[in-house]
Design a protein around this motif. Structure first.
Motif, PDB file in Angstrom:
ATOM      1  N   GLN A 181      -2.078   5.174   8.241  1.00  0.00           N
ATOM      2  CA  GLN A 181      -1.961   6.706   7.915  1.00  0.00           C
ATOM      3  C   GLN A 181      -2.068   7.664   8.973  1.00  0.00           C
ATOM      4  N   CYS A 191       2.234   4.900   7.976  1.00  0.00           N
ATOM      5  CA  CYS A 191       2.385   3.993   6.707  1.00  0.00           C
ATOM      6  C   CYS A 191       1.843   4.391   5.782  1.00  0.00           C
ATOM      7  N   ALA A 192       2.462   4.875   4.298  1.00  0.00           N
ATOM      8  CA  ALA A 192       1.717   5.669   3.370  1.00  0.00           C
ATOM      9  C   ALA A 192       0.772   4.717   2.584  1.00  0.00           C
ATOM     10  N   GLU A 193       0.921   3.489   2.692  1.00  0.00           N
ATOM     11  CA  GLU A 193       0.053   2.610   1.996  1.00  0.00           C
ATOM     12  C   GLU A 193      -0.872   1.734   2.591  1.00  0.00           C
ATOM     13  N   GLU A 216      -6.060  -2.854   0.253  1.00  0.00           N
ATOM     14  CA  GLU A 216      -7.476  -2.835   0.022  1.00  0.00           C
ATOM     15  C   GLU A 216      -8.191  -4.185   0.173  1.00  0.00           C
ATOM     16  N   ASP A 239      -7.650  -5.733  -3.343  1.00  0.00           N
ATOM     17  CA  ASP A 239      -6.372  -6.117  -4.015  1.00  0.00           C
ATOM     18  C   ASP A 239      -6.026  -7.540  -3.930  1.00  0.00           C
ATOM     19  N   SER A 275       0.112  -7.824  -3.330  1.00  0.00           N
ATOM     20  CA  SER A 275      -0.104  -6.536  -2.495  1.00  0.00           C
ATOM     21  C   SER A 275       0.859  -6.780  -1.409  1.00  0.00           C
ATOM     22  N   LYS A 305       3.370  -3.778  -1.860  1.00  0.00           N
ATOM     23  CA  LYS A 305       3.206  -2.606  -0.909  1.00  0.00           C
ATOM     24  C   LYS A 305       3.986  -2.649   0.397  1.00  0.00           C
ATOM     25  N   ASP A 325       5.307  -0.495   2.227  1.00  0.00           N
ATOM     26  CA  ASP A 325       4.949   0.390   3.115  1.00  0.00           C
ATOM     27  C   ASP A 325       3.323   0.473   3.440  1.00  0.00           C
ATOM     28  N   ALA A 326       2.845  -0.844   3.299  1.00  0.00           N
ATOM     29  CA  ALA A 326       1.209  -0.902   3.801  1.00  0.00           C
ATOM     30  C   ALA A 326       1.334  -1.085   5.259  1.00  0.00           C
TER      31      ALA A 326
END
Length: 330
Positions: A38, A57-59, A62, A65, A70, A74, A76-77
């Motif tokens: 981020q 990256c927006a995601e 965690e 998860d 995930s 996800k 865009d992780a």
């Protein structure tokens, strides 16, 4: 070479991850870092510069998860984008301190296995009393294993020990409940003769009580047993130091003694911290993927980057592929 980094993984992200990146950029003039995460949080600690590219990256995946879900959902992780960079050839290796299961899933489903490898293995370098350390695999990538998997672990571990850790003709031991050839369960009994014929320096069975004494340079076992051994070593080290601290804080006299031996105790604690050796490699993938300890500080993460760089430099993945291909054709 280019190394992709997950800036958002781990307990101390992104601050300590970026501290490790800074150390790596200063130490290695041949390394370019692709930092995924981020942007606003990364910008607090570092800006784009020569040999450092930041990819927003927006995601974030965690720690709690579900690993497979995930990675699949996800897109865009930071961890997923990092793995895709390796798959596409944009990066030569990847390093993350994030969710272990998710990183293994990303490595397996995105980076992909080396042809001929049945199951990748998670392999950290663990401490020994003489400070040299030993490689142990598998430590949790696969709970179960077949005898032929242990042979592949031995080959991969030997190549890594020689090319990355600089151990000449590394010894390989099979973790067992006794040193005699006929000891053990069905897995170890079946694996023993296969390891004797494998292209490694197999020295036989080793017991867990001898691991920290440097019983072998490479120790192979199934992931369930290996993970139990790792957690036992971690827990024992933490509790021993907690007991030592309680003893030294018991009175004024012992507090004074603690001040006198503070540096010695810190050095001893460092000897038992396997993050000082780098991260845990996911062996058997098409490119180096390193799992740094979740609580890594900047120095520990730097060591993981250094480890990835050395694996790329010595083409560990390529050597694993060629050795296994030769073994399977013989």
């Amino acid at each position: 070479m280019k190394i992709a980094i997950d800036a958002m993984g781990g307990d101390n992200a992104p601050k300590e991850i970026i501290e490790g990146v800074k150390q790596a950029l200063e130490a290695f003039s041949d390394v370019e870092i692709l930092l995924y995460g981020q942007q606003d949080k990364i910008d607090e600690y570092i800006k784009p510069q020569d040999r450092l590219t930041i990819i927003h990256c927006a995601e974030v995946i965690e720690s709690e998860d579900d690993p497979v879900r995930s990675v699949r959902r996800k897109k865009d992780a930071s961890m997923v984008r990092m793995a895709e960079a390796v798959k596409e050839g944009t990066a030569d290796a990847a390093v993350s301190a994030g969710n272990t299961g998710a990183l293994m899933s990303a490595g397996l489903f995105i980076v992909g296995r080396i042809e001929g490898v049945d199951r990748p293995a998670l392999a950290p370098t663990l401490p020994t009393m003489d400070g040299k350390g030993f490689l142990m695999l598998d430590l949790g990538a696969n709970a179960d294993a077949k005898p032929e998997h242990l042979v592949q672990y031995a080959i991969m571990g030997s190549i890594y020990a020689e090319k990355v850790r600089g151990v000449q003709n590394p010894t390989v031991g099979l973790l067992n409940i006794g040193t005699e050839e006929k000891k053990g369960n069905e897995l170890t009994k079946a694996a023993f003769p296969l390891l004797k014929e494998a292209p490694v320096n197999f020295i036989g069975n080793v017991e867990s009580r001898d691991l920290l004494n440097g019983a072998a340079d490479v120790v192979v076992t199934d992931g369930f047993t290996g993970n139990m051994v790792l957690k036992t070593i971690e827990g024992t080290a933490m509790n021993v130091f907690a007991m030592i601290k309680d003893v030294f804080m018991a009175s004024t006299k012992t507090k004074i003694a603690a001040m006198l031996v503070k540096n010695d105790l810190s050095a001893l604690k460092g000897m038992l911290d396997y993050s000082e050796y780098g991260g845990a490699g996911l062996f058997g993938l098409k490119a180096p993927v390193i799992k740094a300890h979740g609580s890594s500080n900047g120095t520990a993460f730097y060591n993981a980057i250094r480890q990835a760089r050395t694996m790329v430099e010595h083409d560990v993945a390529g050597k694993i592929y060629s050795t296994l291909k030769e073994e399977q054709s013989s």
